[in-house]
Design an enzyme around this catalytic site. Sequence first.
Site, short mmCIF file in Angstrom:
data_model
loop_
_atom_site.label_atom_id
_atom_site.label_comp_id
_atom_site.label_asym_id
_atom_site.label_seq_id
_atom_site.Cartn_x
_atom_site.Cartn_y
_atom_site.Cartn_z
N THR A 125 32.98 21.86 84.64
CA THR A 125 32.45 23.14 85.12
C THR A 125 30.93 23.13 85.26
OG1 THR A 125 32.11 25.44 84.41
CG2 THR A 125 32.59 23.88 82.69
N LYS A 156 33.10 21.97 76.82
CA LYS A 156 33.30 21.25 78.08
C LYS A 156 32.24 20.15 78.24
CE LYS A 156 35.90 21.86 81.00
NZ LYS A 156 37.29 21.39 81.26
P1 NAD Z 1 43.52 28.42 82.68
O1 NAD Z 1 43.09 29.00 81.38
O2 NAD Z 1 44.06 29.31 83.73
O3 NAD Z 1 44.62 27.29 82.42
C1 NAD Z 1 44.51 26.37 81.37
C2 NAD Z 1 45.86 25.68 81.20
O4 NAD Z 1 45.71 24.68 80.17
C3 NAD Z 1 46.99 26.62 80.77
O5 NAD Z 1 48.15 26.36 81.51
C4 NAD Z 1 47.19 26.27 79.31
O6 NAD Z 1 48.52 26.50 78.86
C5 NAD Z 1 46.82 24.79 79.28
N1 NAD Z 1 46.38 24.34 77.95
C6 NAD Z 1 45.46 24.91 77.15
N2 NAD Z 1 45.36 24.22 75.99
C7 NAD Z 1 46.23 23.18 76.09
C8 NAD Z 1 46.57 22.11 75.23
N3 NAD Z 1 46.02 21.97 74.02
N4 NAD Z 1 47.48 21.20 75.65
C9 NAD Z 1 48.07 21.33 76.88
N5 NAD Z 1 47.80 22.34 77.71
C10 NAD Z 1 46.88 23.25 77.33
O7 NAD Z 1 42.26 27.61 83.22
P2 NAD Z 1 41.72 27.39 84.71
O8 NAD Z 1 40.84 28.51 85.07
O9 NAD Z 1 42.86 27.03 85.57
O10 NAD Z 1 40.79 26.10 84.49
C11 NAD Z 1 41.33 24.79 84.56
C12 NAD Z 1 40.22 23.79 84.32
O11 NAD Z 1 39.21 23.95 85.31
C13 NAD Z 1 39.54 23.92 82.97
O12 NAD Z 1 39.29 22.63 82.46
C14 NAD Z 1 38.24 24.65 83.28
O13 NAD Z 1 37.24 24.29 82.36
C15 NAD Z 1 37.94 24.11 84.66
N6 NAD Z 1 37.14 25.00 85.54
C16 NAD Z 1 37.52 26.30 85.72
C17 NAD Z 1 36.80 27.10 86.61
C18 NAD Z 1 37.18 28.55 86.87
O14 NAD Z 1 36.45 29.26 87.54
N7 NAD Z 1 38.33 29.02 86.38
C19 NAD Z 1 35.68 26.58 87.27
C20 NAD Z 1 35.32 25.23 87.05
C21 NAD Z 1 36.07 24.46 86.19
O1 DAU Z 2 31.39 28.74 86.41
C1 DAU Z 2 32.67 28.22 86.15
C2 DAU Z 2 33.30 29.01 85.04
O2 DAU Z 2 33.63 30.27 85.59
C3 DAU Z 2 34.52 28.34 84.43
O3 DAU Z 2 34.12 27.15 83.81
C4 DAU Z 2 35.20 29.27 83.42
O4 DAU Z 2 36.40 28.68 82.96
C5 DAU Z 2 35.51 30.58 84.09
O5 DAU Z 2 36.06 31.48 83.15
C6 DAU Z 2 34.25 31.19 84.71
O6 DAU Z 2 33.31 31.61 83.68
P1 DAU Z 2 32.53 33.02 83.78
O7 DAU Z 2 32.12 33.43 82.43
O8 DAU Z 2 31.49 32.97 84.83
O9 DAU Z 2 33.75 33.92 84.35
P2 DAU Z 2 34.27 35.38 83.98
O10 DAU Z 2 35.33 35.70 84.96
O11 DAU Z 2 34.59 35.53 82.54
O12 DAU Z 2 33.00 36.29 84.28
C7 DAU Z 2 32.37 36.29 85.55
C8 DAU Z 2 31.16 37.24 85.48
O13 DAU Z 2 31.66 38.59 85.34
C9 DAU Z 2 30.28 36.98 84.29
O14 DAU Z 2 28.93 37.20 84.65
C10 DAU Z 2 30.72 38.03 83.27
C11 DAU Z 2 31.16 39.20 84.13
N1 DAU Z 2 32.27 40.02 83.57
C12 DAU Z 2 33.38 39.38 83.15
C13 DAU Z 2 34.44 40.10 82.61
C14 DAU Z 2 35.68 39.39 82.11
C15 DAU Z 2 32.14 41.41 83.52
O15 DAU Z 2 31.11 41.98 83.92
N2 DAU Z 2 33.17 42.10 82.99
C16 DAU Z 2 34.33 41.52 82.52
O16 DAU Z 2 35.23 42.24 82.02
#
Ligand code: NAD
Ligand code: DAU
Length: 341
Positions: A125, A156
């Site tokens: 990330t 991470k």
């Molecule tokens: P998510 O929370 O939706 O999904 C995580 C998944 O991992 C779930 O299915 C959960 O059951 C599984 N998991 C958690 N712990 C585990 C364990 N110990 N063993 C096996 N499975 C396990 O997450 P996401 O938003 O899909 O993110 C996926 C990956 O992408 C993460 O590594 C996150 O850091 C990275 N990432 C996310 C974002 C974002 O915006 N969501 C951005 C950049 C990178």
């Molecule tokens: O940048 C990549 C990351 O983006 C990933 O690595 C993470 O897994 C993913 O969760 C996300 O992190 P953020 O903290 O940026 O995402 P989140 O959706 O939690 O929040 C986005 C923005 O919105 C952040 O500035 C906090 C704000 N926020 C979030 C929530 C949940 C609010 O204002 N209110 C809320 O209730």
Amino acid sequence: MSRWLVTGGAGFIGSHFVRTALGEGWVDKLAVVDALTYAGNLENLEPVRKHAGFAFHKVDITDGQALAPVFGDGVDAVFHFAAESHVDRSIDSAAAFVQTNVGGTQVLLDVARARGVGRFVHVSTDEVYGSLALGSTERFTETSPIEPTSPYAASKAASDHLALAAQRTHGLDVVITRCTNNYGPYQFPEKFLPLFITNAFEHKALPLYGDGLNVRDWIHVEDHVRAIRLAFDKGKSGEVYNFGGECERANKDLARAICQATHVPTDLIQPVVDRKAHDRRYAIDATKSKRELGFRAGPPIEERLDALVGWYRDHRGWWERIKQGAYRDYYERMYSVRGTT
Ligand code: NAD
Ligand code: DAU
């Protein structure tokens, strides 16, 4: 016959990767390893459940003994998505983040190496780089200092270092991707966009942290998934590749756009107590990925917001089932102290 193993394939981004990979015939056999934590949901994999090449293993990546047999006769590539992923939960309690993101990644790297995996794609990330100042034009490159703020981001960052160490020390073929904030269908409604969209449908307050001026760079999950494929195909071993949407938006502006798209008044937006050490701005410089992988950012979020809102409107059962369960306690615990519930 090609064989891939995908960890975290029942989560948001992992399930997108799995549905696309099998749907578009990227691979013959694909095994998902997922512990099905609160964020893992088999409904996300329903479209591929009957695919002949699909297998699912409910296994925790911290459990090396359970993990090893899943590799069967060998896999060509591991795509490592599994992680604890929500910043607020990591601020509440960091233990699970260290266990899964740090410990689990090392266990997985060890098993992958022992089983002679061809390529290990570690999905990371932009949060590992820390925070940028509001109003500056600076962006993170792959050589920016690693300065994580939250326990999530720190865990991470640690996992990135361990993956790179496995490449340098043991010669495991590792590629790391660092992407900005994803949006799209099937995102767990603890995250900003699905939380605000589904709360708007329920005419509940939209809890905007602090002054709402924090900036995130938004990319559609589909574009992220295709970028990961590019990193797998064309990335060099031991290298890091940044991906972003070239779509920096202040939370406040997106909150207003959601109100418009869901037809609720903007006074549903409720300013609440800020996240601790809330990173001010994320922005990615993806020049290297463009040059070396041919990566291109897709259309901006405004062009995809109606479709996004439409998906959550059409899949009410999916998020209502989530919001009925343990989520209720989570919401009460996290948001009552902020002054929302
Ligand atoms: P998510 O929370 O939706 O999904 C995580 C998944 O991992 C779930 O299915 C959960 O059951 C599984 N998991 C958690 N712990 C585990 C364990 N110990 N063993 C096996 N499975 C396990 O997450 P996401 O938003 O899909 O993110 C996926 C990956 O992408 C993460 O590594 C996150 O850091 C990275 N990432 C996310 C974002 C974002 O915006 N969501 C951005 C950049 C990178
Ligand atoms: O940048 C990549 C990351 O983006 C990933 O690595 C993470 O897994 C993913 O969760 C996300 O992190 P953020 O903290 O940026 O995402 P989140 O959706 O939690 O929040 C986005 C923005 O919105 C952040 O500035 C906090 C704000 N926020 C979030 C929530 C949940 C609010 O204002 N209110 C809320 O209730």
